[in-house]
Design an enzyme around this catalytic site. Structure first.
Site, PDB file in Angstrom:
ATOM      1  N   GLY A  14       0.787  -1.240   0.000  1.00 22.76           N
ATOM      2  CA  GLY A  14       0.000   0.000   0.000  1.00 22.76           C
ATOM      3  C   GLY A  14       0.813   1.281   0.000  1.00 22.76           C
ATOM      4  O   GLY A  14       0.350   2.301   0.519  1.00 22.76           O
ATOM      5  N   ASN A  16       1.321   3.107  -2.585  1.00 18.64           N
ATOM      6  CA  ASN A  16       0.552   4.060  -3.405  1.00 18.64           C
ATOM      7  C   ASN A  16      -0.640   4.606  -2.625  1.00 18.64           C
ATOM      8  O   ASN A  16      -1.000   5.773  -2.775  1.00 18.64           O
ATOM      9  CB  ASN A  16       0.102   3.413  -4.714  1.00 18.64           C
ATOM     10  CG  ASN A  16       1.207   3.436  -5.746  1.00 18.64           C
ATOM     11  OD1 ASN A  16       1.509   4.487  -6.318  1.00 18.64           O
ATOM     12  ND2 ASN A  16       1.844   2.294  -5.963  1.00 18.64           N
ATOM     13  N   ARG A  68     -15.723 -15.714  -9.795  1.00 19.27           N
ATOM     14  CA  ARG A  68     -15.380 -14.289  -9.866  1.00 19.27           C
ATOM     15  C   ARG A  68     -16.646 -13.432  -9.752  1.00 19.27           C
ATOM     16  O   ARG A  68     -16.640 -12.359  -9.160  1.00 19.27           O
ATOM     17  CB  ARG A  68     -14.643 -13.968 -11.178  1.00 19.27           C
ATOM     18  CG  ARG A  68     -14.260 -12.501 -11.257  1.00 19.27           C
ATOM     19  CD  ARG A  68     -13.209 -12.226 -12.292  1.00 19.27           C
ATOM     20  NE  ARG A  68     -13.781 -12.094 -13.623  1.00 19.27           N
ATOM     21  CZ  ARG A  68     -13.090 -11.663 -14.682  1.00 19.27           C
ATOM     22  NH1 ARG A  68     -11.829 -11.346 -14.569  1.00 19.27           N
ATOM     23  NH2 ARG A  68     -13.668 -11.581 -15.861  1.00 19.27           N
ATOM     24  N   ILE A  95      -7.793  -8.928 -11.767  1.00 16.80           N
ATOM     25  CA  ILE A  95      -8.388  -8.331 -12.972  1.00 16.80           C
ATOM     26  C   ILE A  95      -9.901  -8.299 -12.803  1.00 16.80           C
ATOM     27  O   ILE A  95     -10.514  -9.271 -12.361  1.00 16.80           O
ATOM     28  CB  ILE A  95      -7.961  -9.123 -14.229  1.00 16.80           C
ATOM     29  CG1 ILE A  95      -6.466  -8.874 -14.458  1.00 16.80           C
ATOM     30  CG2 ILE A  95      -8.759  -8.686 -15.456  1.00 16.80           C
ATOM     31  CD1 ILE A  95      -5.857  -9.661 -15.575  1.00 16.80           C
ATOM     32  N   LEU A  96     -10.490  -7.149 -13.125  1.00 17.92           N
ATOM     33  CA  LEU A  96     -11.934  -6.977 -12.954  1.00 17.92           C
ATOM     34  C   LEU A  96     -12.643  -7.234 -14.287  1.00 17.92           C
ATOM     35  O   LEU A  96     -12.127  -6.866 -15.350  1.00 17.92           O
ATOM     36  CB  LEU A  96     -12.224  -5.560 -12.446  1.00 17.92           C
ATOM     37  CG  LEU A  96     -11.642  -5.264 -11.057  1.00 17.92           C
ATOM     38  CD1 LEU A  96     -11.686  -3.766 -10.756  1.00 17.92           C
ATOM     39  CD2 LEU A  96     -12.376  -6.061  -9.975  1.00 17.92           C
ATOM     40  N   ASN A 110      -6.190   3.201 -12.575  1.00 18.18           N
ATOM     41  CA  ASN A 110      -5.192   2.202 -12.163  1.00 18.18           C
ATOM     42  C   ASN A 110      -3.804   2.792 -12.335  1.00 18.18           C
ATOM     43  O   ASN A 110      -3.571   3.565 -13.265  1.00 18.18           O
ATOM     44  CB  ASN A 110      -5.320   0.953 -13.038  1.00 18.18           C
ATOM     45  CG  ASN A 110      -4.306  -0.120 -12.668  1.00 18.18           C
ATOM     46  OD1 ASN A 110      -4.099  -0.417 -11.486  1.00 18.18           O
ATOM     47  ND2 ASN A 110      -3.666  -0.714 -13.662  1.00 18.18           N
ATOM     48  N   HIS A 112       0.065   1.646 -13.108  1.00 10.84           N
ATOM     49  CA  HIS A 112       0.820   0.493 -13.616  1.00 10.84           C
ATOM     50  C   HIS A 112       2.293   0.884 -13.708  1.00 10.84           C
ATOM     51  O   HIS A 112       2.611   1.966 -14.206  1.00 10.84           O
ATOM     52  CB  HIS A 112       0.287   0.067 -14.985  1.00 10.84           C
ATOM     53  CG  HIS A 112       0.979  -1.149 -15.510  1.00 10.84           C
ATOM     54  ND1 HIS A 112       0.686  -2.412 -15.051  1.00 10.84           N
ATOM     55  CD2 HIS A 112       1.995  -1.282 -16.390  1.00 10.84           C
ATOM     56  CE1 HIS A 112       1.489  -3.285 -15.646  1.00 10.84           C
ATOM     57  NE2 HIS A 112       2.289  -2.621 -16.459  1.00 10.84           N
ATOM     58  N   GLU A 150     -12.405  -2.832 -20.066  1.00 11.73           N
ATOM     59  CA  GLU A 150     -12.454  -4.299 -19.987  1.00 11.73           C
ATOM     60  C   GLU A 150     -11.145  -4.956 -20.439  1.00 11.73           C
ATOM     61  O   GLU A 150     -10.942  -6.142 -20.225  1.00 11.73           O
ATOM     62  CB  GLU A 150     -13.663  -4.827 -20.782  1.00 11.73           C
ATOM     63  CG  GLU A 150     -13.679  -4.575 -22.269  1.00 11.73           C
ATOM     64  CD  GLU A 150     -13.920  -3.110 -22.650  1.00 11.73           C
ATOM     65  OE1 GLU A 150     -14.254  -2.298 -21.777  1.00 11.73           O
ATOM     66  OE2 GLU A 150     -13.718  -2.795 -23.846  1.00 11.73           O
ATOM     67  N   ASP A 153      -5.039  -3.211 -18.494  1.00 13.26           N
ATOM     68  CA  ASP A 153      -4.098  -2.106 -18.778  1.00 13.26           C
ATOM     69  C   ASP A 153      -4.392  -1.419 -20.110  1.00 13.26           C
ATOM     70  O   ASP A 153      -3.499  -0.796 -20.704  1.00 13.26           O
ATOM     71  CB  ASP A 153      -2.637  -2.586 -18.740  1.00 13.26           C
ATOM     72  CG  ASP A 153      -2.242  -3.116 -17.367  1.00 13.26           C
ATOM     73  OD1 ASP A 153      -2.744  -2.589 -16.362  1.00 13.26           O
ATOM     74  OD2 ASP A 153      -1.444  -4.062 -17.307  1.00 13.26           O
TER      75      ASP A 153
HETATM   76  C1  GAR Z   1       2.930  -0.862  -7.584  1.00 15.54           C
HETATM   77  O1  GAR Z   1       4.192  -0.793  -8.196  1.00 15.54           O
HETATM   78  C2  GAR Z   1       1.845  -0.839  -8.634  1.00 15.54           C
HETATM   79  O2  GAR Z   1       2.123  -0.010  -9.725  1.00 15.54           O
HETATM   80  C3  GAR Z   1       1.833  -2.283  -9.068  1.00 15.54           C
HETATM   81  O3  GAR Z   1       1.984  -3.002  -7.848  1.00 15.54           O
HETATM   82  C4  GAR Z   1       2.722  -2.223  -6.921  1.00 15.54           C
HETATM   83  C5  GAR Z   1       1.928  -2.113  -5.630  1.00 15.54           C
HETATM   84  O4  GAR Z   1       2.673  -1.510  -4.614  1.00 15.54           O
HETATM   85  N1  GAR Z   1       0.610  -2.606  -9.755  1.00 15.54           N
HETATM   86  C6  GAR Z   1       0.558  -3.458 -10.773  1.00 15.54           C
HETATM   87  O5  GAR Z   1       1.518  -4.065 -11.191  1.00 15.54           O
HETATM   88  C7  GAR Z   1      -0.823  -3.605 -11.389  1.00 15.54           C
HETATM   89  N2  GAR Z   1      -0.740  -4.173 -12.710  1.00 15.54           N
HETATM   90  P1  GAR Z   1       1.973  -0.838  -3.362  1.00 15.54           P
HETATM   91  O6  GAR Z   1       1.024  -1.873  -2.739  1.00 15.54           O
HETATM   92  O7  GAR Z   1       3.116  -0.526  -2.436  1.00 15.54           O
HETATM   93  O8  GAR Z   1       1.230   0.397  -3.816  1.00 15.54           O
END
Ligand code: GAR
Length: 207
Positions: A14, A16, A68, A95-96, A110, A112, A150, A153
């Protein structure tokens, strides 16, 4: 001002989410309210960060549901119970479906950890992205914040920032640099813009 209510969906540490909380606390994220954090993994550290920041939390674990559809039905009911307007996927490793995304058109963001369209889509998540970037010998990578549709990314790109790959990088050092220099800046900024736009729309509708 009518502030859209934001849910942040997480799966892991977490950082982000923390960037969003810090942006809220410093006033950089002011047009939306961080109203809920949902984890699809029980015990995710992100839930602790949310609790410390005074944000409501919920866990909806995919493993608790046989399909799902059932998992997403529960997730939608939790979002509805908290009157959520905007959903931010912040390291959410699930994935949703198109049906789920269709419930929040242009309202799911999102982050990425690559410069989409490079190193994205099925199989590219978390450290795997940085491993692939290093294996390909890239000298530049970065991060992208995009709307979710859908296609994994595949939604409209809102913001991107490039980051240098340095000699001697490991997937971990590269991940950290991409987070610090790109993700933690882009995600709060994009969330503020989406919430500010929606806030104006909600005010027009309420008028
Ligand atoms: C982040 O780097 C995010 O961009 C990536 O997972 C990490 C989560 O870190 N997300 C993906 O790869 C989604 N396709 P965090 O839990 O510390 O925010």
């Amino acid at each position: 001002m009518l502030k859209p209510r934001v849910a942040v969906l997480v799966s892991g540490s977490g950082t982000n989410l923390q960037a969003l909380i810090d942006a809220r606390d410093s006033g950089r994220l002011n047009s939306g309210e961080l109203a809920l954090v949902v984890s699809n993994k029980s015990g995710a550290y992100a839930l602790e960060r949310a609790k410390r920041a005074g944000i409501a939390t919920a866990t909806v674990a995919r493993t608790d549901f046989s399909t799902r559809e059932a998992f997403e039905k529960k997730l939608l009911s939790v979002l509805a119970a908290h009157r959520i307007d905007v959903v931010v996927l912040a390291g959410f490793m699930q994935i949703l479906s198109a049906a789920f995304v269709g419930r929040y058109p242009d309202r799911i963001l999102n982050v990425h950890p690559s410069l989409i369209p490079a190193y994205c889509g099925k199989g590219f998540y978390g450290l795997k992205v940085h491993e692939a970037v290093l294996a390909a010998g890239e000298t530049t990578t970065g991060a992208t914040v995009h709307m979710v549709n859908e296609v994994p990314d595949g939604g409209r790109i809102l913001m991107q920032k490039s980051v240098a790959v340095l000699p001697g990088d490991t997937p971990e050092t590269l991940q950290r640099r991409v987070m610090e220099q790109a993700e933690w800046k882009l995600l709060p900024a994009a969330t503020e813009i989406v919430c500010a736009d929606l806030s104006k729309q909600l005010e027009r509708e309420a008028f």
